[in-house]
Design a protein around this motif. Structure first.
Motif, PDB file in Angstrom:
ATOM      1  N   GLU A  42      72.233   9.995  27.957  1.00 43.94           N
ATOM      2  CA  GLU A  42      71.165   9.922  28.962  1.00 43.94           C
ATOM      3  C   GLU A  42      70.073  10.944  28.667  1.00 43.94           C
ATOM      4  O   GLU A  42      68.889  10.667  28.816  1.00 43.94           O
ATOM      5  N   GLY A  54      82.859  13.136  30.596  1.00 43.84           N
ATOM      6  CA  GLY A  54      81.560  12.521  30.840  1.00 43.84           C
ATOM      7  C   GLY A  54      80.426  13.159  30.058  1.00 43.84           C
ATOM      8  O   GLY A  54      79.265  12.819  30.232  1.00 43.84           O
ATOM      9  N   CYS A  75      77.636  10.894  18.330  1.00 50.79           N
ATOM     10  CA  CYS A  75      77.443  11.132  19.754  1.00 50.79           C
ATOM     11  C   CYS A  75      78.304  12.313  20.197  1.00 50.79           C
ATOM     12  O   CYS A  75      77.841  13.217  20.901  1.00 50.79           O
ATOM     13  N   VAL A  86      76.123   4.676  20.163  1.00 58.27           N
ATOM     14  CA  VAL A  86      77.148   3.923  20.888  1.00 58.27           C
ATOM     15  C   VAL A  86      77.264   2.546  20.243  1.00 58.27           C
ATOM     16  O   VAL A  86      76.263   1.833  20.106  1.00 58.27           O
ATOM     17  N   THR A  96      78.301  10.525  27.918  1.00 61.12           N
ATOM     18  CA  THR A  96      77.272   9.740  28.615  1.00 61.12           C
ATOM     19  C   THR A  96      76.108  10.620  29.017  1.00 61.12           C
ATOM     20  O   THR A  96      74.944  10.218  28.918  1.00 61.12           O
ATOM     21  N   GLU A  97      76.411  11.865  29.417  1.00 63.68           N
ATOM     22  CA  GLU A  97      75.323  12.802  29.737  1.00 63.68           C
ATOM     23  C   GLU A  97      74.398  12.996  28.543  1.00 63.68           C
ATOM     24  O   GLU A  97      73.181  13.030  28.682  1.00 63.68           O
TER      25      GLU A  97
END
Length: 549
Positions: free
Chosen positions: A268, A261, A309, A299, A264-265
């Motif tokens: 964000e 994860g 990323c 993304v 995604t962190e």
RNA sequence: GCGCCCGUAGCUCAGCGGAUAGAGCAGCUGCCUUCUAAGCAGUCGGUCGCAGGUUCGAGUCCUGCCGGGCGCACCA
């Protein structure tokens, strides 16, 4: 007296002159001590008067004279001359100069180490080749230079983690899996897939170890083949690196960033920082804010993260593991990556000038009859090591500036003649080791180094050698600071030459039935000091220092 | 087109703004009955790509050009 001691003495002289009202200037933090090219310029020289002339508002030679007066009173300094535009040429008395040998022998394997980088935690990433093929010559360069740099940084008291980023996710891996799958079924490799004998070998090995993969449906076979194939390649990569003698502290799997994860962190975090926007269904990072040529997709439209990323998440991971500096050695074919990465790090709110460093190395080609028949094909690390051995492979790569392209001539580096620079240096070490063995056989007792009369080392060649030995710590510190391991190699070649000239000029052991002379023991210590420095320097490059050749 | 790196002796390359630009190899001439000749000494070899600029001083810093390598993706 070491060059560092002399530098301190020079600064004392400046300080004294300032306190005595003879100079009006701030005392500089350090004085540069050089080894002059010609003996007529003394044992050591400093340009401090040239540097202080402007702030002091006086002519350089006048400043030099003021400093010289005080320096002359220093114990161990036998002469100070003002020369040229304002250099101070310093001559030491032979006892002060010979005392260097005792410093070296006492420090032993830590001679040359400094504390200039104490407290720094550095993450050094290098090689990081994709697991879709064997390591090739280019990777040998990064392995050799990266490992040498790690050793250099450690020699200056930095805490270093050698890290290999293992790219086990992404589209290349998918294509690799698809290629293996196709070959296992005797089908042609799909468009954009991987070719070459090794791919077929990997496919065969995968099937041998996991026969059940042949029963999988086409739709699910790719990832399974990819996973198994990567395991194969990973083992090969580690074996190749071991052949070179390069060890990593951490092999970091890209896959872990995806499954944990972290990606995604990261997105964000960037979104919260206000640098993210959406366009054409993709998520973009506005890197142009920080000087990049264009904004970058992090993304894709299909929801999969780009390698940018992952690289950012990886960077953050390193920082969170407590490293103050993230150093990544890359080949020139990736140099376009640097401004992008720097801009992305700024998007994270960090200052890349403080935390990120990306040394770029130029590319390697191979010539020479032994491997040139493979021209057009990639030469692998294993082939190179088989042809020239690990010492020559590492030394050849580490002796050139990273800014220079290397055309590695296999015939030269596999030869056991003086064409081959690594033999020149290793030979000097072996020659000394042999000499010391002979001394032992003659039952010559060197005693304690502190008891040796090192002031006997007063001939020209001995002086040359002493000064060369005294330079080593400065060379180590500057090579680390400049991220330039090749300076170590060049220094060693020069030191080896200086030793050979001393050896040729100064008889060390008694011949025949002669008695030892007063020079015998001091010279043996000088040899031992030289041997230590050669061994320490070769050690910084990860190259062996043989006792016999 | 834009960006990064390179251009120094015949070849491969060093050279942290300082003194007369260095090393190895190749060429030529010497040095082994004694410490490893895988070595040493001597000799030959240069408009530091070109042109400007900065300064006490430039192979080194800046600008422009020439030549070569490598890059400029919702590949890595």
């Amino acid at each position: 007296m070491t060059p560092a001691d002399l530098a301190a003495a020079v600064l004392d002289a400046v300080r004294g002159a300032v306190e005595g009202g003879e100079l009006r200037v701030d005392v500089p933090p350090e004085a540069v001590i050089e080894r002059p090219k010609g003996r007529e310029h003394g044992d050591y020289a400093t340009n401090i008067a040239l540097r202080l002339a402007k702030p002091a508002g006086r002519p350089p030679r006048e400043v030099a004279e003021v400093i010289a007066v005080r320096l002359r009173q220093r114990a161990g300094v036998s002469a100070v001359e003002v020369a040229g535009p304002g250099f101070l040429n310093v001559t030491l008395d032979s006892a002060a100069q010979g005392a260097l040998v005792e410093s070296i022998v006492t420090a032993g394997s830590s001679y040359g180490h400094t504390t200039t980088l104490a407290g720094q935690r550095i993450n050094l990433e290098f090689v990081s080749a994709n697991p879709v093929g064997p390591l090739h010559v280019g990777q040998v360069r990064w392995a050799a230079v990266g490992d040498a740099l790690a050793r250099l940084l450690q020699a200056n008291a930095a805490e270093v983690c050698r890290e290999y980023y293992f790219n086990d996710a992404g589209s290349q891996i998918d294509r690799f899996g698809a290629s293996l799958h196709a070959l296992a079924h005797g089908r042609p490799v799909p468009e954009g897939g991987y070719k070459g004998d090794y791919v077929a070998d990997v496919a065969t090995a995968v099937v041998r170890e996991h026969p059940e993969v042949m029963n999988l449906l086409d739709a699910e076979a790719g990832p399974v083949f990819a996973r198994a194939g990567i395991d194969q390649m990973f083992a090969q990569v580690k074996a190749s690196l071991a052949r070179l003698g390069v060890q990593f502290d951490v092999f970091f799997n890209e896959r872990d960033l995806h499954t944990s994860g972290r990606l995604t962190e990261t997105v964000e975090r960037l979104r919260a920082a206000g640098h993210v926007f959406e366009q054409d269904g993709a998520v973009w990072l506005r890197t142009t804010t920080f000087g990049d040529d264009k904004d970058r997709v992090i993304v894709r439209g299909d929801g999969t993260p780009t390698y940018f990323c992952a690289d950012l998440a990886y960077y953050l991971d390193k920082r969170e593991r407590g490293f103050d500096r993230v150093v990544i050695i890359l080949g020139a074919d990736h140099h376009g990556y640097v401004p992008r990465m720097r801009a992305m790090v700024r998007c994270l709110g960090e200052d890349p000038d403080q935390t990120l460093e990306i040394p770029i190395g130029q590319l390697v080609t191979v010539s020479g009859s032994k491997l040139s028949k493979r021209a057009g094909n990639l030469v692998t690390l294993d082939e190179l090591v088989a042809a020239v051995g690990p010492d020559a492979a590492r030394y050849a790569m580490a002796r050139s500036s990273m800014d220079s392209t290397i055309d590695l001539n296999v015939d030269v580096w596999s030869s056991k003649t003086s064409d081959n620079p690594v033999f020149y240096v290793q030979y000097a070490h072996a020659r000394i080791a042999s000499l010391l063995r002979n001394a032992a056989e003659l039952s010559i007792d060197r005693g304690e180094v502190a008891a040796a009369d090192l002031s006997r080392l007063e001939s020209e060649r001995e002086g040359d050698l002493l000064r060369a030995l005294g330079e080593f710590p400065r060379v180590v510190a500057s090579a680390a600071e400049l991220r330039a391991p090749h300076r170590i190699a060049r220094y060693l070649e020069e030191l080896a030459g200086t030793y050979h000239r001393f050896y040729d000029d100064c008889r060390i052991l008694p011949r025949g039935d002669e008695e030892p002379t007063p020079e015998t023991v001091p010279r043996l210590w000088l040899c031992e000091a030289t041997r230590l420095v050669l061994a320490n320097g070769l050690g910084l490059l990860g190259v062996s220092a043989p006792d016999r050749m």
